[in-house]
Design an enzyme around this catalytic site. Structure first.
Site, PDB file in Angstrom:
ATOM      1  N   GLU A 185      -6.425   3.863  -5.974  1.00 27.47           N
ATOM      2  CA  GLU A 185      -7.741   3.982  -5.354  1.00 27.47           C
ATOM      3  C   GLU A 185      -8.301   5.338  -5.764  1.00 27.47           C
ATOM      4  O   GLU A 185      -7.739   6.380  -5.407  1.00 27.47           O
ATOM      5  CB  GLU A 185      -7.630   3.893  -3.829  1.00 27.47           C
ATOM      6  N   ASP A 206      -3.287   4.693  -2.220  1.00 27.35           N
ATOM      7  CA  ASP A 206      -4.391   5.204  -1.411  1.00 27.35           C
ATOM      8  C   ASP A 206      -4.885   6.563  -1.921  1.00 27.35           C
ATOM      9  O   ASP A 206      -4.068   7.474  -2.145  1.00 27.35           O
ATOM     10  CB  ASP A 206      -3.870   5.342   0.035  1.00 27.35           C
ATOM     11  N   ASP A 245       0.852  -1.182   0.000  1.00 22.01           N
ATOM     12  CA  ASP A 245       0.000   0.000   0.000  1.00 22.01           C
ATOM     13  C   ASP A 245       0.893   1.239   0.000  1.00 22.01           C
ATOM     14  O   ASP A 245       1.904   1.277   0.709  1.00 22.01           O
ATOM     15  CB  ASP A 245      -0.881   0.002   1.263  1.00 22.01           C
ATOM     16  N   HIS A 284     -11.204  -3.533   2.866  1.00 20.83           N
ATOM     17  CA  HIS A 284     -11.192  -3.227   4.304  1.00 20.83           C
ATOM     18  C   HIS A 284     -12.033  -2.012   4.677  1.00 20.83           C
ATOM     19  O   HIS A 284     -12.127  -1.678   5.859  1.00 20.83           O
ATOM     20  CB  HIS A 284      -9.740  -3.006   4.738  1.00 20.83           C
ATOM     21  N   ASP A 285     -12.608  -1.328   3.688  1.00 20.87           N
ATOM     22  CA  ASP A 285     -13.446  -0.162   3.957  1.00 20.87           C
ATOM     23  C   ASP A 285     -14.930  -0.457   3.742  1.00 20.87           C
ATOM     24  O   ASP A 285     -15.756   0.454   3.846  1.00 20.87           O
ATOM     25  CB  ASP A 285     -13.077   0.996   3.013  1.00 20.87           C
TER      26      ASP A 285
HETATM   27  C1  NOJ Z   1      -8.605   4.911   1.915  1.00 20.81           C
HETATM   28  C2  NOJ Z   1      -8.269   3.720   2.755  1.00 20.81           C
HETATM   29  O1  NOJ Z   1      -8.670   2.562   2.094  1.00 20.81           O
HETATM   30  C3  NOJ Z   1      -8.949   3.926   4.086  1.00 20.81           C
HETATM   31  O2  NOJ Z   1      -8.902   2.779   4.892  1.00 20.81           O
HETATM   32  C4  NOJ Z   1      -8.321   5.111   4.753  1.00 20.81           C
HETATM   33  O3  NOJ Z   1      -9.041   5.411   5.939  1.00 20.81           O
HETATM   34  C5  NOJ Z   1      -8.321   6.351   3.860  1.00 20.81           C
HETATM   35  N1  NOJ Z   1      -7.996   6.073   2.499  1.00 20.81           N
HETATM   36  C6  NOJ Z   1      -7.323   7.352   4.355  1.00 20.81           C
HETATM   37  O4  NOJ Z   1      -6.021   6.879   4.146  1.00 20.81           O
END
Ligand code: NOJ
Length: 570
Positions: free
Chosen positions: A252, A195, A99, A328-329
């Site tokens: 992302e 990210d 990451d 994970h989100d």
């Molecule tokens: C996206 C990530 O996937 C998430 O878990 C994170 O809280 C935010 N970006 C900030 O880095």
């Protein structure tokens, strides 16, 4: 960059290290824990692991707040452990994608410490300061600006106040970030997941967001998502770093359009291998609520087909898709898009068929391969995620809504749904740890776990292995064109894949595949379209017992049934 690349034929597995496997009994997953599970990943058959952040971090946002890009988080182990992990993966032909969190650092990073200590620090300009904060809201609640008492200025943080945004306008900062990336690549990593990479370029002057609804702070995405210098920065990163290595990159990119995504992932002129788009993740969100995971909306299958098909076709000839239903989100895919009670096994397999037989690179999020479900903790105390706790506070304290209503949304949407420990066995704490887990396990581990799944040829896990093997045999799976059938059907999602492009290649020339998926507990009938030439067929995979010779002119599909056929036209 070569026109044909390994990541187009790969299956990616995401590990959220904190919740994967704990080797030392402190209740927190770690690198040695992952090492102990490498044979499991190898048997599953995945090609790439995307590892959520393992860098040094005070863990305000579980590692997405990095205080040292060159060191490993204490709880996860040491650099020697990390090297052993990489070697263990490579020995099994598994690539490692790290990451990369470069929109922001932790406020405990040495750069920010120095920047904060003096306005004359060479690092001051690595961050974004202002005497006049605008009205932008932070994703994690409140203003996106935090007052810094000693200097009398505010700094920008799109996420928590412990995650100050980096100032990509500063060329020296960009140089340092590129050097950091090169260092990891030189150690042997095979790529990066980047990210919120489409938020690194902010509009000059930091204009106010257009107010939506009440309250002083508003989502300002129009001024920092896909900002003015995004492509320029990424092309510079490609020239300085990425083009010198054989890597896979996935950006992302919330709120990205198909056009932008195609440009970013164009094999010649773009900068990234693929991006994560979020339109299908927004399908059950109220469009009036700008920030994610604060609402629930009913959605229909034709809407999902419209979104997925638009992405499939837009990136067919230019660019490349990633395909995922969970990370994970996000809530667990079987709870969100399938049925996590009576038809859990069937629907988890159906969703796997969907992800793995669409065009693009498929992603498995840890536990998805055993059909792990959402969790419903009875009180906010059990939740650990900074965003979930913020949402609860917003609902109950700021908006005066009931704790029950807040928990209803949290049960459906909380990021902690995906962060409960990986369920390895029916032993205590699901075999994740011998200690007290940092977040409680989902109580259903007694029957949903790897040990049980590995022993059952009809498990979700066994089905994933089958799907992954299929990809090796039929190039139509990774390379075929996509065509949606029956766009308006409420229950069935059916599509064709055809290897038109491979007609001149030796492998898989002219291959065609039909995929029929029932997204419901009903029993709809699939009727084979008259205009599709059909001389014969071969059953490739199904999640129910099927007579392979059964005529496919008409199929009554059982609840959440999935079938894929290879079609013969002459
Ligand atoms: C996206 C990530 O996937 C998430 O878990 C994170 O809280 C935010 N970006 C900030 O880095």
């Amino acid at each position: 960059m070569p026109a044909d690349t390994w990541w187009k034929d790969s299956v990616v597995y995401q590990i959220y290290p904190r919740s994967f496997s704990d080797s030392n009994g402190d209740g927190i997953g770690d690198l040695q824990g992952i090492i102990s599970r490498l044979d499991y990943l190898s048997e599953l058959g995945v090609d790439v692991v995307w590892l959520s952040p393992v860098y040094k971090s005070p863990n305000d946002d579980n590692g997405y707040d990095i205080s040292d890009y060159h060191a490993i988080m204490d709880e996860f182990g040491t650099m020697a452990d990390w090297k052993a992990l990489l070697a263990g993966m490579h020995a099994r032909n598994i690539k490692l994608v790290m990451d990369l969190v470069v929109n922001h650092t932790s406020d405990e990073h040495a750069w920010f410490q120095s920047a904060r200590a003096s306005k004359d620090s060479p690092y001051r300009d690595y961050y974004i300061w202002s005497t006049q904060p605008n009205n932008w809201a932070s994703f994690f609640g409140g203003s996106a600006w935090e007052y810094d008492e000693p200097s009398g200025e505010y700094y920008l943080h799109l996420f928590s106040k412990k995650q100050p945004d980096l100032n990509w306008e500063n060329p020296q900062l960009r140089k340092e970030l590129y050097a950091m990336m090169r260092r990891w690549l030189d150690l042997g990593v095979d790529g990066f997941r980047m990210d919120v990479i489409n938020m690194i370029s902010k509009a000059p002057g930091f204009p106010d967001a257009t107010p939506q609804g009440a309250g002083p702070y508003h989502f300002g995405g129009e001024h920092f998502v896909n900002g003015p210098r995004l492509e320029e920065f990424l092309l510079e990163m490609k020239a300085e770093v990425l083009s010198q290595y054989d890597v896979m990159t996935v950006g992302e990119t919330p709120m990205i359009t198909t056009e932008k995504a195609a440009a970013l992932t164009d094999i010649e002129t773009g900068s990234l291998s693929m991006v994560f788009q979020f339109e299908h993740m927004d399908i059950d969100e109220d469009p009036q609520t700008a920030l994610p995971r604060r609402s629930i909306r009913e959605w229909s299958l034709p809407e999902l087909k419209e979104v997925m098909s638009r992405w499939q076709t837009a990136l067919q000839d230019r660019g490349w898709n990633s395909v995922y239903l969970c990370n994970h989100d996000m809530p667990r895919s079987v709870s969100r898009f399938g049925n996590d009670s009576r038809f859990r096994v069937e629907s988890a397999k159906m969703l796997a068929t969907f992800v793995h037989l669409l065009g693009g690179t498929p992603y498995i999020y840890q536990g998805e391969e055993i059909g792990m479900t959402n969790v419903a903790f009875s009180g906010i105390q059990a939740y650990r995620d900074i965003e979930t706790r913020t949402i609860y506070r917003e609902f109950v304290e700021e908006q005066g809504r009931s704790p029950e209503e807040a928990l209803r949304i949290i049960h459906a949407k909380s990021r902690d749904n995906a962060r409960t420990p990986m369920q390895w066995s029916s032993k205590s704490n699901a075999g994740f740890t011998t200690g007290e887990p940092w977040i409680p396990v989902n109580p259903n581990y007694t029957h949903i776990n790897v040990e049980a799944a590995a022993a059952d040829p009809n498990s979700v896990l066994s089905y994933y292995k089958e799907l992954i093997k299929l990809r090796r045999h039929y190039s139509v799976i990774s390379r075929g064109d996509y065509e949606l059938l029956m766009p308006d059907h409420e229950h069935l999602y059916c599509f064709l894949r055809s290897n038109k492009k491979a007609a001149t290649e030796s492998r898989g020339a002219g291959e065609r595949m039909l995929v029929v998926l029932n997204f419901s507990a009903a029993t709809p009938v699939f009727v084979f379209p008259e205009d599709i030439p059909l001389a014969g067929f071969e059953l490739l995979v199904s999640n129910y017992p099927v007579d392979p010779a059964e005529d496919i002119e008409q199929l009554t599909m059982r609840p959440y049934e999935a079938r894929a056929y290879l079609l013969v036209s002459t």
